[in-house]
Design a protein around this motif. Structure first.
Motif, mmCIF file in Angstrom:
data_model
loop_
_atom_site.group_PDB
_atom_site.id
_atom_site.type_symbol
_atom_site.label_atom_id
_atom_site.label_comp_id
_atom_site.label_asym_id
_atom_site.label_seq_id
_atom_site.Cartn_x
_atom_site.Cartn_y
_atom_site.Cartn_z
ATOM 1 N N LEU A 92 9.553 -84.370 -11.768
ATOM 2 C CA LEU A 92 10.613 -84.936 -11.021
ATOM 3 C C LEU A 92 10.173 -83.996 -9.701
ATOM 4 O O LEU A 92 10.181 -84.740 -8.805
ATOM 5 N N ASP A 93 9.031 -83.078 -9.331
ATOM 6 C CA ASP A 93 8.352 -82.416 -8.403
ATOM 7 C C ASP A 93 7.172 -83.412 -8.088
ATOM 8 O O ASP A 93 6.934 -83.957 -6.596
ATOM 9 N N ASP A 96 8.448 -86.008 -5.812
ATOM 10 C CA ASP A 96 8.910 -86.200 -5.099
ATOM 11 C C ASP A 96 7.874 -85.430 -3.762
ATOM 12 O O ASP A 96 7.983 -86.027 -2.999
ATOM 13 N N LEU A 99 6.207 -89.088 -3.185
ATOM 14 C CA LEU A 99 7.317 -89.684 -2.205
ATOM 15 C C LEU A 99 7.008 -89.268 -1.203
ATOM 16 O O LEU A 99 7.456 -90.132 0.304
ATOM 17 N N LEU A 100 7.309 -88.131 -0.861
ATOM 18 C CA LEU A 100 6.960 -87.366 1.180
ATOM 19 C C LEU A 100 5.798 -88.036 1.154
ATOM 20 O O LEU A 100 5.984 -87.943 2.673
ATOM 21 N N ILE A 157 7.753 -95.997 -5.998
ATOM 22 C CA ILE A 157 7.566 -95.361 -4.704
ATOM 23 C C ILE A 157 6.138 -95.886 -3.903
ATOM 24 O O ILE A 157 6.059 -95.234 -3.205
ATOM 25 N N GLU A 174 15.954 -87.857 3.009
ATOM 26 C CA GLU A 174 16.773 -86.478 1.758
ATOM 27 C C GLU A 174 17.678 -87.911 1.462
ATOM 28 O O GLU A 174 17.340 -87.390 -0.049
ATOM 29 N N ARG A 177 14.436 -89.238 -1.342
ATOM 30 C CA ARG A 177 14.902 -88.303 -2.247
ATOM 31 C C ARG A 177 15.309 -88.352 -3.366
ATOM 32 O O ARG A 177 14.811 -87.847 -4.576
ATOM 33 N N LEU A 180 15.825 -90.887 -6.305
ATOM 34 C CA LEU A 180 14.684 -90.791 -6.628
ATOM 35 C C LEU A 180 14.723 -89.885 -7.942
ATOM 36 O O LEU A 180 14.197 -90.859 -9.144
ATOM 37 N N ALA A 181 15.150 -89.116 -7.034
ATOM 38 C CA ALA A 181 15.248 -87.570 -8.614
ATOM 39 C C ALA A 181 16.407 -88.521 -9.642
ATOM 40 O O ALA A 181 16.449 -88.530 -10.582
#
Length: 201
Positions: A92-93, A96, A99-100, A157, A174, A177, A180-181
Motif C-alpha cells: 500500500l505504501d 501510494d 501515485l503521489l 497508476i 486524496e 489515493r 487506489l488503496a
C-alpha cells in the motif's frame, strides 16, 4: 586543474538544465510545447550543450524523471529496510508513494509520452518499481502470480490515467489515493485470520 574545472562546469550545467526543465514542465499548461530552446534559455546554456549531453528531447526528459524519482526510490528502500510494517502495508505504501509522484509530476510524465517515452515498461525506474513490488507481493499469502500482480497494480497508476482523472475528471488527489488503496485491498483479498499457519511480518 583545467580538466577538473571543466568537469565541475559540466556538472553545474547539467544540474542547471535539469532544474530549468523541471520548472518549465511543472509550470506550463501545455508541457508538450516546452522546447529545447526554452530549456536552454532558462538554464543559461547553448542549445548545443543540451543535445551533446542528453542526445534529444526524449533523453533530456528521461534524465529529469530519473533525477526526480531517485530520491523517492531511496526513501522507499530505506522505509522497507527499517522493518516494522507488514508486507501488505508495504504494498500500500509503495503504490501510494508512486501515485503521489505521478500526481505531482503529471506534466512531466505527459511530456515524456509526447517525446516518445510512452511505454513505461522500457524505463529503468519502472523496472525498479516492479521488482520491488513483486518482491513484497511474494511475501503475501494468496498472491499466486506476484510478477503479473505487480504489473497489474502499477497499471492502475499509469501517468495518462492519473492525468485524465485529476485534470479531466477533476478527481481530488486524496480521493484518488483512497480509491487506489481500496483497489489494492480488493486485489490482495482479505487478511488471513491469525493462527492460520501463515507468517505475517
Amino acid at each position: 586543474m583545467t580538466q577538473r574545472t571543466e568537469r565541475a562546469d559540466a556538472q553545474r550545467n547539467r544540474e542547471a538544465v535539469l532544474a530549468a526543465a523541471d520548472t518549465l514542465f511543472a509550470a506550463s499548461s501545455s508541457p508538450h510545447s516546452v522546447s529545447m530552446d526554452d530549456i536552454a534559455a532558462a538554464a543559461g546554456v547553448g542549445k548545443g550543450t543540451l543535445f551533446r549531453r542528453f542526445g534529444d528531447r526524449a533523453g533530456l526528459i528521461a534524465a529529469v524523471i530519473a533525477s526526480r524519482i531517485e530520491p523517492l526510490q531511496q526513501a522507499v528502500r530505506q522505509s522497507q529496510d527499517a522493518a516494522g510494517s507488514s508486507p501488505r502495508q508495504q504494498v500500500l505504501d509503495l503504490l501510494d508513494a508512486a501515485l503521489l509522484f505521478k500526481i505531482k509530476n503529471r506534466n512531466l510524465m505527459a511530456a515524456a509520452e509526447d517525446a516518445g517515452l510512452s511505454s513505461p515498461y522500457q524505463a529503468e525506474h519502472y523496472g525498479r518499481w516492479h521488482d520491488t513490488l513483486r518482491g513484497v507481493l511474494d511475501l503475501l499469502p494468496g498472491v499466486r502470480d506476484a510478477d503479473f500482480t505487480a504489473h497489474a497494480l502499477l497499471a492502475a497508476i499509469r501517468a495518462d490515467l492519473v492525468t485524465h482523472l485529476i485534470d479531466d475528471r477533476k478527481m481530488p488527489p486524496e480521493q484518488l489515493r483512497a480509491s487506489l488503496a481500496a483497489h489494492v485491498e480488493n486485489v490482495l483479498g482479505p487478511n488471513p485470520p491469525p493462527g492460520d499457519g501463515h507468517t505475517v511480518a
